[in-house]
Design an enzyme around this catalytic site. Structure first.
Site, mmCIF file in Angstrom:
data_model
loop_
_atom_site.group_PDB
_atom_site.id
_atom_site.type_symbol
_atom_site.label_atom_id
_atom_site.label_comp_id
_atom_site.label_asym_id
_atom_site.label_seq_id
_atom_site.Cartn_x
_atom_site.Cartn_y
_atom_site.Cartn_z
ATOM 1 N N LYS A 116 117.459 76.787 47.522
ATOM 2 C CA LYS A 116 118.041 77.706 48.513
ATOM 3 C C LYS A 116 119.484 77.343 48.812
ATOM 4 C CE LYS A 116 117.443 79.516 53.194
ATOM 5 N NZ LYS A 116 116.523 79.693 54.334
ATOM 6 N N HIS B 217 102.561 89.066 5.639
ATOM 7 C CA HIS B 217 102.387 90.156 6.596
ATOM 8 C C HIS B 217 101.129 89.981 7.449
ATOM 9 C CE1 HIS B 217 105.807 92.230 4.940
ATOM 10 N NE2 HIS B 217 105.269 92.189 3.729
#
Length: 538
Positions: free
Chosen positions: A146, A295
């Site tokens: 923060k 493939h």
């Protein structure tokens, strides 16, 4: 208070360190001390650093408040969080810090209790899981993130190098760009951590409902995926598609992102898809094994024997399709196997193995036809895991299923034609049944001598897959065994198989035409097994 010349560059004078994973910590801390950074730490981390000879301020001494409740309370104190959250350009914040003798903390180094690793243990119980929920750690991370205009946050040992590089380069400072990146990674870290905890307790609650308890041993009530970009690829499946490789944050076990490229060109999107499939396939064998992939479908595979013989049999499966293939082995690549590949008329895109001997690496990287092209990858084998989930993206959602990882249980098989099976035929059928689950449906494979010799994949008609597999097998089809990933809807495939000289057939069974299919096998004296399990792969 610590100040900076601008919001872009912030001096690191004081660091708070409290970590569970201590990988590389001592080296990092020494770098910090060498740059004049004062170290503050807690319990086990402080002891770890002090044993390495580093001077560390004890957080409990600084806050005047001891660690208590088995370490549950140690950093949750205003003097810690005030030092992290103080805005260095806010006069009221600075005055409050002075009034309460709060020292500024410019670097927070925190990683969290190993909750995911704990709940993965077979002996874990609820009490163990609860004790591994970090409270102070996420609070420190969020506070530092923060206030990242003034504070640097480190949540992973992988970040130490980039932080020390900047500290050396910028005279003990960090840049706004680095702090901004680390802030994003910090919130990603705590979000993934909280998501893991939330999923665990959602599953615990659902297990109390007996109607869903069995299902939820594999399917969680909710899934939150955090993906971190690991690599930007040249392009996707086609050159006009942007693509990248992302890593699932917090997921344990072997990952393709952890595979190491030892040699060769950059990997493509399609290479990575094929590598993942090839490594999965070859990991399914306990014997020495090789898979040749094209493939996402195997065009060659073999198991059993010395590795160079196994690779030779795998490459013989479909030499034409093997051009430009991916080759995977489940043993370290040795010189004899590398020499076989080097002396053959092969072009292989990538070889992945658990390791490469120095001699094999030398052979494969100096061969003129390969040295600038072939990629050599070291990748960890993938163990069977019945809890592993297979996820596939659909528009607006995800299909999730248990991975098809069950081991073959031959005790459930039924020889429906009444024939006897010798050990040799049984091994052939087991190999075929293991391989057919990796072929796109409708899937047919032919196997001879525990080597793939014909594959029919991805056809809309099963009988077409049979024809293609037999065509690919050629003369080797005669005497081979045939595996089908799902039942035969008609006996026509059996007639074609019989004409090709198929020796035996294995399939799930379950068609209303099973009696006709069995009768056709009996007419042609082809033994047939029903496994009772289907292996669709869409």
């Amino acid at each position: 208070m610590t100040s900076s010349n601008s919001h872009d560059s912030v001096k690191i004078a004081r660091a708070l360190i409290s970590v569970s994973d201590k990988t590389g910590l001592v080296e990092f801390a020494r770098e910090l001390v060498g740059l004049g950074v004062e170290l503050f730490s807690t319990g086990g981390t402080r002891i770890h650093l002090e044993k390495a000879g580093l001077s560390v301020q004890d957080v409990a001494s600084y806050t005047g408040f001891p660690e208590m409740m088995d370490g549950r309370v140690k950093t949750l104190h205003p003097r810690i969080f005030g030092g992290i959250l103080c805005r260095r350009d806010n006069p009221e914040d600075i005055q409050s810090a002075r009034d309460h003798e709060i020292l500024p903390i410019d670097l927070v180094v925190v990683n969290l209790y190993p909750f995911a690793r704990t709940i993965a243990r077979p002996d874990v119980n609820l009490a163990m899981a609860i004790e591994n929920i970090d409270i102070g750690g996420p609070s420190l991370v969020r506070a530092a993130a923060k206030n990242s205009r003034f504070v640097t946050i480190a949540t992973s040992p992988a970040q130490y190098e980039s932080i020390t590089h900047e500290l050396r380069k910028l005279d003990g400072c960090t840049s706004a760009a680095l702090r901004q990146r680390l802030t994003g990674e910090a919130f990603e870290h705590t979000a993934a951590y909280d998501r893991t905890i939330a999923d665990y307790f959602a599953n615990q609650a659902c297990k109390m409902d007996e109607t869903v308890a069995e299902l939820l041993t594999t399917l969680p009530a909710s899934i939150e995926l955090t993906l971190r970009r690991h690599q930007v690829l040249r392009y996707g499946e086609n050159p006009d598609q942007v693509a990248g490789l992302y890593e699932v944050v917090g997921e344990s076990g072997p990952k393709l992102t952890q595979a190491v490229k030892l040699h060769g060109k950059e990997l493509s999107f399609n290479n990575l898809l094929d590598l993942n499939a090839a490594l999965t396939m070859v990991s399914s064998f306990s014997d020495s094994a090789c898979v040749v992939l094209k493939h996402n479908n195997p065009c060659g595979a073999a198991a059993g024997g010395e590795l160079h013989h196994v690779v030779h049999r795998a490459m013989a499966g479909d030499p034409l399709s093997a051009f430009g293939s991916i080759l995977a082995v489940n043993q370290s690549m040795d010189a004899k196997t590398a020499s076989y590949l080097a002396n053959g008329n092969y072009f292989i895109e990538c070889i992945i193995a658990p390791g490469f001997s120095p001699e094999s690496f030398e052979i494969l990287t100096t061969l003129p036809k390969w040295k600038n092209n072939v990629r050599l990858m070291r990748g960890e084998l993938i163990p069977r895991d019945l809890t592993r989930l297979d996820m596939r993206r659909v528009m607006g959602g995800m299909l999730v299923q248990q991975a098809d990882d069950l081991r073959v249980d031959t005790s459930e098989w039924k020889v429906v034609t009444g024939d006897s099976m010798d050990d040799s035929l049984q091994r052939e059928l087991e190999f075929a049944w293991n391989m057919v689950r990796f072929v796109k449906s409708n899937a047919i494979v032919l196997v001879r001598e525990c080597s793939l010799c014909g594959v029919g994949a991805g056809q809309m008609s099963r009988v077409d897959s049979v024809r293609i597999a037999i065509d690919k097998g050629g003369d080797r089809a005669r005497g081979s065994v045939l595996a089908s990933d799902a039942f035969f809807p008609f006996p026509d495939s059996i007639e074609i198989a019989a004409a090709a000289g198929i020796r035996a057939i294995i399939q799930p069974g379950g068609s209303i035409k099973d009696p006709e299919v069995i009768a056709a096998c009996r007419v042609h004296s082809i033994p047939m097994i029903f496994t009772g399990r289907r292996h669709f792969l869409h």
